[in-house]
Design an enzyme around this catalytic site. Structure first.
Site, PDB file in Angstrom:
ATOM      1  N   ARG A 150       5.494 -20.277 -28.326  1.00  0.00           N
ATOM      2  CA  ARG A 150       5.079 -18.752 -28.054  1.00  0.00           C
ATOM      3  C   ARG A 150       4.112 -18.479 -29.175  1.00  0.00           C
ATOM      4  O   ARG A 150       3.955 -19.112 -30.154  1.00  0.00           O
ATOM      5  CB  ARG A 150       6.148 -17.845 -28.338  1.00  0.00           C
ATOM      6  CG  ARG A 150       7.491 -17.723 -27.399  1.00  0.00           C
ATOM      7  CD  ARG A 150       8.278 -16.762 -27.790  1.00  0.00           C
ATOM      8  NE  ARG A 150       9.349 -16.420 -26.704  1.00  0.00           N
ATOM      9  CZ  ARG A 150      10.009 -15.130 -26.782  1.00  0.00           C
ATOM     10  NH1 ARG A 150       9.970 -14.366 -27.630  1.00  0.00           N
ATOM     11  NH2 ARG A 150      11.053 -15.209 -25.617  1.00  0.00           N
ATOM     12  N   PHE A 197       2.226 -14.752 -34.908  1.00  0.00           N
ATOM     13  CA  PHE A 197       3.530 -15.147 -34.468  1.00  0.00           C
ATOM     14  C   PHE A 197       3.703 -16.358 -33.731  1.00  0.00           C
ATOM     15  O   PHE A 197       4.214 -16.652 -32.679  1.00  0.00           O
ATOM     16  CB  PHE A 197       4.200 -14.207 -33.795  1.00  0.00           C
ATOM     17  CG  PHE A 197       4.338 -12.725 -34.599  1.00  0.00           C
ATOM     18  CD1 PHE A 197       5.525 -12.633 -35.437  1.00  0.00           C
ATOM     19  CD2 PHE A 197       3.508 -11.684 -34.408  1.00  0.00           C
ATOM     20  CE1 PHE A 197       5.851 -11.693 -36.141  1.00  0.00           C
ATOM     21  CE2 PHE A 197       3.868 -10.623 -35.058  1.00  0.00           C
ATOM     22  CZ  PHE A 197       5.045 -10.404 -36.077  1.00  0.00           C
ATOM     23  N   CYS A 208     -15.600   1.046 -36.623  1.00  0.00           N
ATOM     24  CA  CYS A 208     -14.564   1.625 -35.441  1.00  0.00           C
ATOM     25  C   CYS A 208     -14.322   3.266 -35.534  1.00  0.00           C
ATOM     26  O   CYS A 208     -13.331   3.341 -34.969  1.00  0.00           O
ATOM     27  CB  CYS A 208     -13.216   1.022 -35.474  1.00  0.00           C
ATOM     28  SG  CYS A 208     -13.454  -0.831 -36.099  1.00  0.00           S
ATOM     29  N   ARG A 232       5.077 -19.500 -32.842  1.00  0.00           N
ATOM     30  CA  ARG A 232       6.377 -20.137 -33.250  1.00  0.00           C
ATOM     31  C   ARG A 232       6.775 -20.866 -32.042  1.00  0.00           C
ATOM     32  O   ARG A 232       6.857 -20.176 -31.017  1.00  0.00           O
ATOM     33  CB  ARG A 232       7.206 -19.212 -33.532  1.00  0.00           C
ATOM     34  CG  ARG A 232       6.970 -18.348 -34.958  1.00  0.00           C
ATOM     35  CD  ARG A 232       7.789 -17.211 -35.045  1.00  0.00           C
ATOM     36  NE  ARG A 232       7.249 -16.497 -36.328  1.00  0.00           N
ATOM     37  CZ  ARG A 232       8.021 -15.500 -36.919  1.00  0.00           C
ATOM     38  NH1 ARG A 232       8.833 -14.687 -36.432  1.00  0.00           N
ATOM     39  NH2 ARG A 232       7.625 -14.834 -37.949  1.00  0.00           N
ATOM     40  N   GLY A 233       7.028 -22.175 -32.132  1.00  0.00           N
ATOM     41  CA  GLY A 233       7.650 -22.896 -30.851  1.00  0.00           C
ATOM     42  C   GLY A 233       6.784 -22.969 -29.842  1.00  0.00           C
ATOM     43  O   GLY A 233       5.809 -23.383 -30.178  1.00  0.00           O
TER      44      GLY A 233
END
Lengths: 264, 264
Positions: free
Chosen positions: B249, B244, B105, B246-247
């Site tokens: 999301r 991330f 990259c 979570r729940g």
């Protein structure tokens, strides 16, 4: 190059999807060459690399102090640190990564690693003691500093507290690197570890305990938990270990005599 | 010997001190000997050590499969694993720990480690795709399993999700060890990684990404954050990386084409 980088991501939230820019923590490979020989690659946050290298060399027993370093050149673009040592500890070199089984506490090894037993002495200065409130105060100041840096919560922080002040503070994606940065910085500043408190945001593992023990730091405190092996080592080395230091609470796991009013 | 040990500590709470028994997470040093030669010491949770060793040997490129292991004897008391390999990858052995600089990259190395480029191929099966809800469902089941084990919160968990089920689940104080235990277990069971989702409670670092990439796992998801280097590697290797989770999301950082309805 800083601690964080902005990236284009997809955010999903309860049925809805949107494209968004998000901040992601950097992970930077720094390869150490000692006397031209490739030695190790550290995956770290790309800041304070000189402190990291000095602290790492101290923690691994390759040098006794900053004076043992002949030259240190860091090529940040290529991720390379070229180190020349005035005198390399042949023993540390030969033993690097090797291990002997001891029967510490009769339950598993205490020093599972020969090189960790080099330079690691039992802490003597029982004269130095501290109150619970002083530890809580230090952790409060430590947390305040961390707040300044906090973005994605992707990094660990480590510090050195002396006479109620945070003298040195560093962050890194690795808690071991954060501790090495603090050690490297403190040694370059010529700070005295004799009445210092090592503070860390991460778990106190045996490796973290040994790093601070090698510098003669009598007290180590963390916002989170210690491991059983770290507590066993702390007992052996006469180190005071405090964990879950949060708000008005903390636990002390070893070296009770250094904490005022521990009778219960 | 289990994940945790009970210890006598001092608990301070807003002025009051009491002696109490507390549960502390174990940290166990296991030294691997390959063909009688000391190789490395892993600091781990003292459970599922055979899976850990097999997974570690696979991740480090020393074996291609369980069949390459001639014998594996673990002496839990002394913390030693004695391994005989039918055929050792000489290259992996020679390159162990060494590194070359590539220009991935154009911003720092992608494979900073030669051995990591061995066995690591771009993931092909773009046919396999999954919905946001399926990832959230898997993480929910993963969290439910973790609840069962949760005591001091001192350990990381890792799992393999296939067709909506958690097929393999392991814990360890080190998130790398937890991943190696899952890989070792799955390989011994002969599971197919082609449509699997790797789940982890900890950060997705470049090392975690490479471990799952080497097994050909197309999707990796974490309750916490990835590093920028891990995302760069995931892009290069055509891996879908979610963080991330979570729940209700989650964030997707790479391999958007494997997630249904990513248009935004």
């Amino acid at each position: 190059m800083s601690y964080y980088k902005e990236m284009e991501i997809r955010k999903y939230d309860d049925g809805g999807v949107r494209c968004a820019a998000d901040i992601v923590v950097e992970e930077y490979p720094l390869t150490l060459f000692i006397a031209g020989k490739e030695f190790v690659t550290l995956l770290c946050s790309p800041e304070d690399l000189e402190y990291l290298v000095v602290g790492f060399l101290l923690s691994e027993g390759f040098i006794r102090g900053n004076k043992d370093i002949g030259s240190l050149r860091i090529d940040k673009e290529r991720g390379i640190a070229e180190i020349e040592l005035k005198k390399v500890s042949a023993l540390a070199g030969k033993l690097y990564g090797s291990r002997t089984i001891t029967s510490g506490c009769g339950r598993g090894p205490v020093f599972y690693n020969v090189k960790d037993s080099i330079d690691t002495r039992v802490i003597e200065n029982d004269g130095f003691s501290i109150g619970y409130d002083s530890i809580l105060q230090l952790m409060k100041r430590f947390d305040e500093k961390a707040e300044v840096f906090k973005k994605t919560g992707g990094v660990h922080s480590c510090a050195l507290g002396i006479e109620g002040r945070i003298e040195v503070y560093h962050e890194d994606i690795g808690r071991h690197n954060a501790m090495d940065k603090v050690i490297g910085h403190a040694v370059k500043e010529g700070l005295d570890f004799g009445e210092a408190v090592a503070l860390t945001s991460g778990r106190i593992s045996s490796e973290m305990l040994v790093k601070s023990a090698k510098r003669g730091i009598p007290i180590i405190a963390s916002r989170s938990a210690p491991t059983a092996l770290a507590v066993q080592l702390a007992e052996k080395l006469n180190i005071t270990l405090a964990g879950f230091v949060r708000g008005r609470r903390l636990n002390v796991y070893s070296g009770f005599h250094r904490i005022k009013h521990t009778a219960c």
